[in-house]
Design an enzyme around this catalytic site. Structure first.
Site, PDB file in Angstrom:
ATOM      1  N   HIS A  10      -5.448  81.337  -8.387  1.00  0.00           N
ATOM      2  CA  HIS A  10      -6.505  80.360  -8.664  1.00  0.00           C
ATOM      3  C   HIS A  10      -7.501  80.241  -7.515  1.00  0.00           C
ATOM      4  CE1 HIS A  10      -4.889  79.367 -12.402  1.00  0.00           C
ATOM      5  NE2 HIS A  10      -4.511  78.111 -12.224  1.00  0.00           N
ATOM      6  N   ARG A  45      -5.088  91.937 -11.906  1.00  0.00           N
ATOM      7  CA  ARG A  45      -5.315  92.224 -13.329  1.00  0.00           C
ATOM      8  C   ARG A  45      -6.223  93.429 -13.483  1.00  0.00           C
ATOM      9  NH1 ARG A  45      -3.906  87.428 -16.655  1.00  0.00           N
ATOM     10  NH2 ARG A  45      -4.766  88.631 -18.377  1.00  0.00           N
TER      11      ARG A  45
HETATM   12  N1  PXP Z   1       5.060  83.856 -12.878  1.00  0.00           N
HETATM   13  C1  PXP Z   1       4.311  84.737 -13.586  1.00  0.00           C
HETATM   14  C2  PXP Z   1       4.931  86.014 -14.018  1.00  0.00           C
HETATM   15  C3  PXP Z   1       2.964  84.457 -13.893  1.00  0.00           C
HETATM   16  O1  PXP Z   1       2.236  85.340 -14.589  1.00  0.00           O
HETATM   17  C4  PXP Z   1       2.394  83.250 -13.426  1.00  0.00           C
HETATM   18  C5  PXP Z   1       0.958  82.951 -13.700  1.00  0.00           C
HETATM   19  O2  PXP Z   1       0.150  83.902 -13.106  1.00  0.00           O
HETATM   20  C6  PXP Z   1       3.213  82.379 -12.679  1.00  0.00           C
HETATM   21  C7  PXP Z   1       4.552  82.697 -12.443  1.00  0.00           C
HETATM   22  C8  PXP Z   1       2.701  81.087 -12.162  1.00  0.00           C
HETATM   23  O3  PXP Z   1       2.394  80.242 -13.240  1.00  0.00           O
HETATM   24  P1  PXP Z   1       1.680  78.850 -12.981  1.00  0.00           P
HETATM   25  O4  PXP Z   1       0.323  79.173 -12.431  1.00  0.00           O
HETATM   26  O5  PXP Z   1       1.635  78.224 -14.329  1.00  0.00           O
HETATM   27  O6  PXP Z   1       2.518  78.107 -11.990  1.00  0.00           O
END
Ligand code: PXP
Length: 261
Positions: A10, A45
């Site tokens: 993010h 990505r």
């Molecule tokens: N694990 C995986 C495999 C993910 O793709 C993500 C999101 O990129 C996360 C963990 C973390 O998810 P969140 O941002 O909802 O905490």
């Protein structure tokens, strides 16, 4: 102890909103480490919508804890992983239109392709983890295809709103965790975890690593990233203390404790 992998995608998303140089995910990784992160997680990505090739390269040189690269099976990305050599690679599904990763990787779809990637990664000493749903067939396949670890998808658990469904989803994760452990793989979990819902997941026996991004970066806007990571790390430490004391006393599955509350 549970390792906290802080997903900093993010931070790069915010940078890309202006296509500028700030905020820099490399700085974010330093702050996360100072807050107690055990790992830094980034998803390179195919469309490079947030994390860039440069980010991965610089993070590889600067991150002092575990660098965990989330990646699809696309040859270009696999090639980058084999060049950059992160400590760990987590294979995830990737669809262009999705806002974030939706659901786990379906290992039944291209088992030969997955095996090929896992072998390449493992030959280079990279820990191979599969991001999958808590389904026995998937976990069984993860073990067969040679994965070292499984990251259980917690998105469905995170999305439920009523207590019954919550208990059900938690039970799925607890049982899934047991299947992962029984097959000798390391147990990870992630997606949608936050300061309110993380404790029951952290209490699952032998949970070794949680990857959390959105909640930590959101909180960081108000309290700073170092503090946001520290608060999450403290929650995990508290949860693990209770878990380990209970395990030592032979008290049953944490899911039942949670349901009793
Ligand atoms: N694990 C995986 C495999 C993910 O793709 C993500 C999101 O990129 C996360 C963990 C973390 O998810 P969140 O941002 O909802 O905490």
């Amino acid at each position: 102890m549970i390792e906290l992998g802080v997903n900093i995608d993010h931070v790069a998303t915010l940078r890309q909103a202006r296509r500028t140089y700030e905020p820099d995910p490399v700085w974010a990784a330093v702050e996360a480490e100072l807050g107690g992160a055990d790992g830094i997680t980034v998803h390179l990505r195919e469309d490079r919508r947030h994390i860039s090739d440069r980010d991965v390269q610089v993070l590889r040189q600067t991150v002092q804890c575990k660098l965990n690269l989330e990646m699809s099976l696309v040859p270009e990305i696999v090639e980058i992983a084999t060049r950059v050599l992160p400590a760990q690679a987590t294979l995830v599904p990737e669809r262009r239109q999705e806002v974030t990763t939706e659901g786990g990787l379906d290992l039944t779809r291209e088992p030969d392709r997955v095996t090929d990637v896992v072998n390449k990664l493992k030959a280079l000493g990279i820990v191979a983890s599969a991001f999958i749903d808590p389904i026995e067939q998937q976990i069984e396949l993860a073990a067969k295809l040679g994965f070292d670890a499984v990251e259980l998808h917690t998105g469905e658990y995170a999305n439920v709103t009523d207590d019954m469904a919550l208990a059900e989803q938690l039970h799925r994760l607890e049982v899934g965790g047991q299947w992962v452990r029984e097959r000798g793989m390391r147990l990870h979990a992630g997606h949608g975890l936050n300061y309110r819902n993380v404790i029951p997941v952290a209490r699952i026996q032998l949970m070794a690593e949680l990857n959390i991004g959105h909640a930590i970066v959101s909180r960081a806007i108000f309290v700073g990233l170092r503090q946001a990571v520290r608060e999450m790390k403290n929650l995990l430490d508290q949860a693990t203390q209770v878990r380990d004391v209970r395990a030592a006393q032979g008290v049953g599955a944490p899911v039942l404790d949670y349901q009793r509350k």
